[in-house]
Design a protein around this motif. Structure first.
Motif, short mmCIF file in Angstrom:
data_model
loop_
_atom_site.label_atom_id
_atom_site.label_comp_id
_atom_site.label_asym_id
_atom_site.label_seq_id
_atom_site.Cartn_x
_atom_site.Cartn_y
_atom_site.Cartn_z
N SER A 2 41.57 32.84 41.33
CA SER A 2 41.23 32.82 39.91
C SER A 2 40.40 34.05 39.52
O SER A 2 40.62 34.64 38.46
CB SER A 2 40.48 31.53 39.59
N GLU A 3 39.46 34.42 40.37
CA GLU A 3 38.61 35.59 40.08
C GLU A 3 39.44 36.87 40.08
O GLU A 3 39.21 37.77 39.25
CB GLU A 3 37.48 35.69 41.12
N ARG A 6 41.16 37.06 36.79
CA ARG A 6 40.23 37.42 35.72
C ARG A 6 39.97 38.93 35.71
O ARG A 6 40.00 39.57 34.67
CB ARG A 6 38.91 36.67 35.89
N GLY A 9 43.08 40.75 34.71
CA GLY A 9 43.26 40.56 33.28
C GLY A 9 42.40 41.50 32.46
O GLY A 9 42.86 42.07 31.47
N ARG A 10 41.14 41.69 32.89
CA ARG A 10 40.25 42.61 32.18
C ARG A 10 40.78 44.04 32.21
O ARG A 10 40.82 44.72 31.18
CB ARG A 10 38.85 42.58 32.81
N LEU A 44 47.96 34.19 34.11
CA LEU A 44 47.62 35.59 33.90
C LEU A 44 47.77 35.99 32.44
O LEU A 44 46.93 36.70 31.89
CB LEU A 44 48.49 36.49 34.79
N GLU A 47 44.79 34.98 30.45
CA GLU A 47 43.64 35.82 30.77
C GLU A 47 43.76 37.20 30.12
O GLU A 47 42.80 37.71 29.56
CB GLU A 47 43.50 35.98 32.29
N TYR A 51 41.60 39.78 26.52
CA TYR A 51 41.05 41.14 26.52
C TYR A 51 41.83 42.10 25.64
O TYR A 51 41.48 43.27 25.55
CB TYR A 51 41.00 41.68 27.95
N LYS A 86 45.38 28.89 24.31
CA LYS A 86 44.09 29.31 24.86
C LYS A 86 43.48 30.45 24.04
O LYS A 86 42.29 30.71 24.13
CB LYS A 86 44.32 29.77 26.31
N ASN A 87 44.30 31.12 23.24
CA ASN A 87 43.86 32.32 22.50
C ASN A 87 44.30 32.23 21.04
O ASN A 87 44.96 33.12 20.52
CB ASN A 87 44.45 33.57 23.16
#
Length: 133
Positions: A2-3, A6, A9-10, A44, A47, A51, A86-87
């Protein structure tokens, strides 16, 4: 895992905020390959959306309508819905900045996909309404 998503994704989100870069990349990418990657990694997409700048993404979509329609044909509706749910703020701003004709065509394409996926022959509209009541 998961990390990793993230962080990835950033990075992807920051890169995706450059209209010229992404428009150039899109011109050389097969939309079915992108759809397959999104379908296999639905988390993904949600996430990455967190951004992205909706105005920039809308500009990219406005410049690449054919890519968008080919992508929409191949995307798994549940993966896309999960990411958009989610967004929601992103989606509102994306719609506001997408060319109206392009948005209408995209919405129509999605509606037709949903209709075809859920069509049940032999039932009239009145019968369907009674069933859902």
């Amino acid at each position: 895992m998961s990390e990793i998503f993230r962080r990835l994704g950033r990075v992807l989100g920051r890169m995706a905020n450059n209209q010229d870069l992404i428009s150039g990349i899109i011109s050389g990418i097969d939309p079915r390959v992108v759809a397959k990657a999104v379908n296999e990694n639905s988390g993904l997409l949600g996430e990455v959306m967190g951004y992205l700048e909706p105005e920039v993404f809308a500009g990219i979509i406005n410049r690449n309508p054919d890519f968008l329609f080919k992508l929409l044909k191949s995307l798994d509706a549940s993966a896309l819905a999960a990411a958009l749910n989610k967004n929601q703020g992103f989606l509102v701003q994306l719609i506001e900045n997408t060319h109206p004709n392009l948005f209408s065509r995209a919405a129509n394409a999605l509606f037709n996909r949903i209709r075809k996926a859920t069509y049940r022959p032999g039932l009239s509209t009145a019968e369907e309404l009674r069933e859902s009541a």
